[in-house]
Design an enzyme around this catalytic site. Structure first.
Site, PDB file in Angstrom:
ATOM      1  N   CYS A  88       0.813  -1.225   0.000  1.00  0.00           N
ATOM      2  CA  CYS A  88       0.000   0.000   0.000  1.00  0.00           C
ATOM      3  C   CYS A  88       0.845   1.273   0.000  1.00  0.00           C
ATOM      4  CB  CYS A  88      -0.952  -0.002   1.191  1.00  0.00           C
ATOM      5  SG  CYS A  88      -1.761  -1.577   1.478  1.00  0.00           S
TER       6      CYS A  88
ATOM      7  N   ASP B   5      -3.661  -3.047   6.626  1.00  0.00           N
ATOM      8  CA  ASP B   5      -4.858  -3.738   7.122  1.00  0.00           C
ATOM      9  C   ASP B   5      -4.911  -5.191   6.683  1.00  0.00           C
ATOM     10  OD1 ASP B   5      -5.542  -1.213   7.988  1.00  0.00           O
ATOM     11  OD2 ASP B   5      -7.662  -1.613   7.665  1.00  0.00           O
TER      12      ASP B   5
ATOM     13  N   ASP C 253      -5.414   2.280   4.447  1.00  0.00           N
ATOM     14  CA  ASP C 253      -6.634   2.840   5.042  1.00  0.00           C
ATOM     15  C   ASP C 253      -6.441   3.907   6.117  1.00  0.00           C
ATOM     16  OD1 ASP C 253      -7.397   0.680   3.526  1.00  0.00           O
ATOM     17  OD2 ASP C 253      -8.688  -0.196   5.051  1.00  0.00           O
ATOM     18  N   LYS C 254      -5.660   3.609   7.142  1.00  0.00           N
ATOM     19  CA  LYS C 254      -5.648   4.504   8.302  1.00  0.00           C
ATOM     20  C   LYS C 254      -4.688   5.672   8.132  1.00  0.00           C
ATOM     21  CE  LYS C 254      -8.569   1.690   9.787  1.00  0.00           C
ATOM     22  NZ  LYS C 254      -8.450   0.786   8.656  1.00  0.00           N
TER      23      LYS C 254
ATOM     24  N   CYS D 225      -5.369  -1.378  -2.154  1.00  0.00           N
ATOM     25  CA  CYS D 225      -6.336  -2.327  -2.717  1.00  0.00           C
ATOM     26  C   CYS D 225      -7.115  -1.655  -3.857  1.00  0.00           C
ATOM     27  CB  CYS D 225      -7.296  -2.792  -1.638  1.00  0.00           C
ATOM     28  SG  CYS D 225      -6.448  -3.712  -0.341  1.00  0.00           S
TER      29      CYS D 225
ATOM     30  N   GLU E 122     -11.259  -5.353  11.810  1.00  0.00           N
ATOM     31  CA  GLU E 122     -12.161  -5.620  10.674  1.00  0.00           C
ATOM     32  C   GLU E 122     -12.393  -7.112  10.535  1.00  0.00           C
ATOM     33  OE1 GLU E 122     -10.560  -3.858   7.169  1.00  0.00           O
ATOM     34  OE2 GLU E 122     -10.999  -1.826   7.854  1.00  0.00           O
TER      35      GLU E 122
ATOM     36  N   SER F 201     -14.731  -4.625   6.659  1.00  0.00           N
ATOM     37  CA  SER F 201     -13.813  -3.947   5.757  1.00  0.00           C
ATOM     38  C   SER F 201     -14.571  -3.259   4.640  1.00  0.00           C
ATOM     39  CB  SER F 201     -12.877  -4.984   5.170  1.00  0.00           C
ATOM     40  OG  SER F 201     -12.402  -4.577   3.935  1.00  0.00           O
TER      41      SER F 201
HETATM   42 FE1  FES Z   1      -3.802  -1.333   2.464  1.00  0.00          FE
HETATM   43 FE2  FES Z   1      -6.089  -2.441   1.426  1.00  0.00          FE
HETATM   44  S1  FES Z   1      -4.702  -3.248   2.903  1.00  0.00           S
HETATM   45  S2  FES Z   1      -5.265  -0.475   1.155  1.00  0.00           S
END
Ligand code: FES
Length: 558
Positions: free
Chosen positions: A48, A80, A122-123, A193, A445, A471
């Site tokens: 990511c 994540d 995500d975070k 993702c 999640e 998620s």
């Molecule tokens: Fe990082 Fe989906 S696990 S954006």
């Protein structure tokens, strides 16, 4: 008032501070110029944010081109997907607040005049935006971009397909060889993702909020346009510093409403609810779950993006990206065009001058007058099982009502095993509790479980109710964010095996169908469980975390 960097580095009695800037290459001409930080969430621990460090150079060049100086400082990433279904996932939401804290500490500690925050997973995105709101120094958000999709035959793959294939293997619907092939092709490049899961949702929302440049959410991480957006973000930051445009001028109630509209129109991740509540909290803006409900009811769902729809973020990019969606919403009178953006121009001014490609796009983005669904994908549920609210993502289900028998689990451990052994059957409502902001801690999640339910062919006849999260990639009848959570004695803590539960998106109800007197007696008899952690980061977060209905922010106790 002088800029923070002028106060810290200009003047004879700041010689000691300047000495350290000289030690890293600053010369006389540099002192007193706008000083920008590039707060980069970078990590090689997953795809990511694997590449985000490479964008720093372009941001710095953009800052320099507009007469400023820029220095890179790091912040952390918790991927994540790598933590999913394990103890590692408890660190995910916790990392959001930690990212905000580290950005704050570095920008304030070194007297930067503002910063470009580079996020990905995500975070990292809400964490950086929370810091922008909290510090309230000029800031621009820059997304690192999503991965390209993989292919299995002519089917486009995302990480969601790996989870569903794992669920399918457990049920004998997918062979091990097929699972391995899907695993090898699911995420073929660096970047986040590929579907409209949480990372792409938050990147889209950053455009809607006006804190990111238009068009910057959708290019792939591998696209050369990433460097262009990095360069332009650097320039935009110096402009914002010079014009005194601050995040709290941008994160207004109207901008947050615009973000909720885009979230619903695109069928984005429900995690955005937590994150927008958290950004609003840091901005000093009152935003509640009712705002999400109200906007959802009047917003048509128009973008067919996975997991609810068919396409991935790079498909949306080819037809015009988030500006295409927002232009349609603006024309339909569904966005507040007067909201200020980081360029100093309004959202309407930005959208009206944005050049959209002249290309067929109706297969991905519909007209608001002819939507996929007439209302948004997010429903807030209430009543006996969730007096403070719970979240259902209708866009990913198509099912609006479910009544079944409760199968409670204290924590997510054991659910996957029960599923494998056939212990979860059609008509069950799987209740996973003690996974809320405090109980988890950090609302892990449940993608591994929700995908396994769908992969096992039970997506239409098994529901899940949890005080944790699901998620952005989750499909199926899944209710999350149940508040108050079990760890603080919410009604979800007293659900017993076989109790009837009603989930009704039409009436907005999440009901434990037992007599009121019986519920009150059970709540009276409730005994709190000891916390899972008593030392370290998770224990610290658990001791401060607010309810999911307030964004699960680690709020200082004053
Ligand atoms: Fe990082 Fe989906 S696990 S954006």
């Amino acid at each position: 008032m002088a800029r923070p960097s002028v106060e810290r580095y200009v003047g004879v009695y700041n010689a000691s501070h300047r000495a350290f800037l000289r030690a890293i290459g600053f010369v006389d001409d540099d002192i007193g110029k706008p000083l920008a930080a590039v707060v980069v969430a970078w990590s090689e621990a997953g795809p990511c944010n694997f590449h985000t460090l490479g964008l720093v150079r372009y941001v710095k060049e953009g800052v320099k081109a507009r007469g400023g100086n820029a220095l890179a400082v790091p912040t952390i990433v918790v991927n994540d997907n790598i933590g999913m279904g394990t103890e590692g996932m408890r660190y995910s939401l916790v990392s959001r607040d930690l990212i905000a804290d580290t950005a704050e500490a570095q920008v304030m500690g070194h007297a930067f005049d503002g910063f470009v925050g580079i996020g990905g997973c995500d975070k990292t995105e809400p964490g950086l935006m929370m810091a922008m709101a909290r510090i309230n120094r000029p800031a621009v958000y820059l997304y690192g971009g999503s991965a390209e999709p993989g292919f299995y035959g002519d089917k486009k793959l995302t990480i969601e397909d790996v989870y569903e294939a794992m669920g399918g293997l457990a049920k004998g619907l997918v062979t091990e060889q097929e699972l391995v092939t899907i695993e090898k092709h699911a995420h073929p490049t660096y970047g986040t993702c590929a579907g409209l899961f949480t990372a792409n949702t938050m990147a889209s929302i950053a455009e809607a909020l006006g804190i990111a440049l238009l068009g910057s959410a959708s290019p792939a991480a591998t696209s050369a346009r990433r460097a262009m957006y990095a360069y332009e973000s650097g320039k935009a930051l110096v402009n914002a510093i010079e014009q005194g445009i601050r995040p709290r001028d941008i994160f207004t109630y109207e901008a947050l409403e615009n973000a909720i509209t885009v979230l619903n129109a695109m069928g984005g991740s429900t995690n955005a609810i937590l994150h927008l509540l958290a950004i609003a909290y840091e901005s000093g803006v009152k935003l509640t779950l009712e705002d999400f409900e109200r906007v959802s009811k009047k917003t048509p769902y128009i973008a067919s993006l996975r997991p609810a729809g068919e396409y991935v973020m790079t498909d949306l990019d080819q037809v015009g990206g988030v500006p295409l969606v927002m232009s349609k919403l603006l024309k339909a009178g569904l966005l507040n065009g007067d909201a200020l953006t980081v360029t100093g121009r309004t959202l309407a001014e930005e959208l009206n001058s944005y050049k959209l490609p002249d290309i067929r796009h109706e297969h991905i983005v519909k007209e608001p007058s002819n939507p996929i669904e007439p209302t948004g994908g997010i429903k807030i549920l209430r009543v006996t099982l969730a007096p403070e609210g719970a979240v259902l993502k209708v866009a990913a289900t198509g099912i609006t009502r479910f009544e079944g028998s409760a199968k409670p689990f204290d924590g997510e451990e054991g659910v996957f095993e029960a599923l494998e052994k056939g212990g979860i059957e059609p008509g069950d409502v799987v209740v996973i509790r003690y996974e809320g902001p405090r109980g988890g801690p950090g609302m892990p999640e449940m993608l591994r479980i929700t995908a396994a339910i769908v992969g096992a062919g039970l997506g239409e006849n098994v529901a899940m109710v949890t005080d944790g999260r699901f998620s952005g990639a989750t499909r199926g009848m899944m209710v999350g964010h149940v508040s108050p959570e079990a760890a603080v004695g919410g009604p979800i803590a007293v659900v017993e095996e076989g109790d009837k539960i009603l989930i009704d998106a039409e009436t907005g109800k999440l009901e434990l169908l037992i007599p009121e007197q019986e519920l009150q007696q059970r709540l009276k008899d409730y005994k709190p469980k000891p916390p899972r952690y008593t030392t370290g980061l998770l224990a610290k977060y658990a001791s401060l975390a607010a309810s999911a209905s307030e964004g699960a922010v680690a709020k200082p106790r004053l």
